[in-house]
Design a protein around this motif. Structure first.
Motif, PDB file in Angstrom:
ATOM      1  N   ALA A  20       0.661  -1.512   0.135  1.00  0.00           N
ATOM      2  CA  ALA A  20       0.192   0.123  -0.125  1.00  0.00           C
ATOM      3  C   ALA A  20       0.921   1.072  -0.214  1.00  0.00           C
ATOM      4  O   ALA A  20       0.666   1.793  -0.747  1.00  0.00           O
ATOM      5  N   TRP A  21       1.677   1.049   0.378  1.00  0.00           N
ATOM      6  CA  TRP A  21       2.997   1.869   0.436  1.00  0.00           C
ATOM      7  C   TRP A  21       3.544   2.582  -0.738  1.00  0.00           C
ATOM      8  O   TRP A  21       3.810   3.564  -0.942  1.00  0.00           O
ATOM      9  N   TRP A  22       3.966   1.649  -0.868  1.00  0.00           N
ATOM     10  CA  TRP A  22       4.303   1.858  -2.269  1.00  0.00           C
ATOM     11  C   TRP A  22       3.204   2.153  -3.450  1.00  0.00           C
ATOM     12  O   TRP A  22       3.230   3.025  -4.210  1.00  0.00           O
ATOM     13  N   ALA A  23       2.466   2.046  -3.289  1.00  0.00           N
ATOM     14  CA  ALA A  23       1.288   1.980  -4.373  1.00  0.00           C
ATOM     15  C   ALA A  23       0.749   3.491  -4.054  1.00  0.00           C
ATOM     16  O   ALA A  23       0.648   4.290  -5.244  1.00  0.00           O
ATOM     17  N   GLY A  24       1.131   4.115  -2.804  1.00  0.00           N
ATOM     18  CA  GLY A  24       1.129   6.084  -2.920  1.00  0.00           C
ATOM     19  C   GLY A  24       2.505   6.235  -4.050  1.00  0.00           C
ATOM     20  O   GLY A  24       1.406   7.661  -4.256  1.00  0.00           O
ATOM     21  N   GLN A  25       3.184   5.577  -3.458  1.00  0.00           N
ATOM     22  CA  GLN A  25       4.566   6.499  -4.015  1.00  0.00           C
ATOM     23  C   GLN A  25       3.956   6.620  -5.622  1.00  0.00           C
ATOM     24  O   GLN A  25       4.739   7.667  -6.044  1.00  0.00           O
ATOM     25  N   GLY A  27       1.270   5.998  -7.004  1.00  0.00           N
ATOM     26  CA  GLY A  27      -0.498   6.213  -8.329  1.00  0.00           C
ATOM     27  C   GLY A  27      -1.090   4.764  -8.515  1.00  0.00           C
ATOM     28  O   GLY A  27      -1.204   4.958  -9.880  1.00  0.00           O
ATOM     29  N   GLU A  29      -2.432   0.278  -8.344  1.00  0.00           N
ATOM     30  CA  GLU A  29      -2.872   0.089  -7.716  1.00  0.00           C
ATOM     31  C   GLU A  29      -2.617  -0.990  -6.747  1.00  0.00           C
ATOM     32  O   GLU A  29      -1.752  -1.552  -7.573  1.00  0.00           O
ATOM     33  N   ALA A  84       6.139  10.776   3.711  1.00  0.00           N
ATOM     34  CA  ALA A  84       4.931   9.867   3.603  1.00  0.00           C
ATOM     35  C   ALA A  84       5.863   8.428   3.961  1.00  0.00           C
ATOM     36  O   ALA A  84       4.681   7.289   4.154  1.00  0.00           O
TER      37      ALA A  84
END
Length: 122
Positions: A20-25, A27, A29, A84
């Motif tokens: 989830a952290w890497w997905a946020g970086q 953009g 899913e 983040a």
């Protein structure tokens, strides 16, 4: 023989929050079809999928594989990543080519360089 890069996989004792952290970086899913045992991150600005595999005991010491990321404004991107949850390890390189080494929330190192500098090195 012709190989292509399918995905980049990282071992983790708790893959879902790291994915989830890497997905946020990026953009991207998160896709968790295996109940937290093997979690995928796809889409966004990623050229290939990232995967996070559950292991009982990660390999000790520095990770042998790491991501080298490029950004048009590396200073701003490093600032955003630290805000983040990434941790600064250090600034490296020299005047012609420099980068910043960070750690993700699970302690895996990765680097950020300027997009123009990185392209020139390739």
């Amino acid at each position: 023989m012709a190989l292509t890069l399918g995905m980049i996989t990282t071992d983790s004792t708790d893959p879902a929050p790291l994915a989830a952290w890497w997905a946020g970086q990026f953009g991207a899913e998160v896709d968790d079809p295996y109940g937290g045992e093997f979690v995928f991150v796809r889409g966004g600005s990623l050229p290939v999928a990232l995967a996070f595999q559950k292991v009982d005991d990660p390999t000790p010491g520095k990770n042998r594989l790491h991501l080298d990321l490029a950004a048009s404004d590396p200073a701003a991107e490093v600032e955003r990543l630290v805000a983040a949850g990434a941790t600064m390890v250090g600034r490296r390189g020299e005047e012609g080519f420099s980068w910043v080494t960070l750690k993700d929330p699970a302690g895996n190192e990765f680097c950020v360089a300027g997009a123009d500098e990185a392209a020139a090195e390739l």
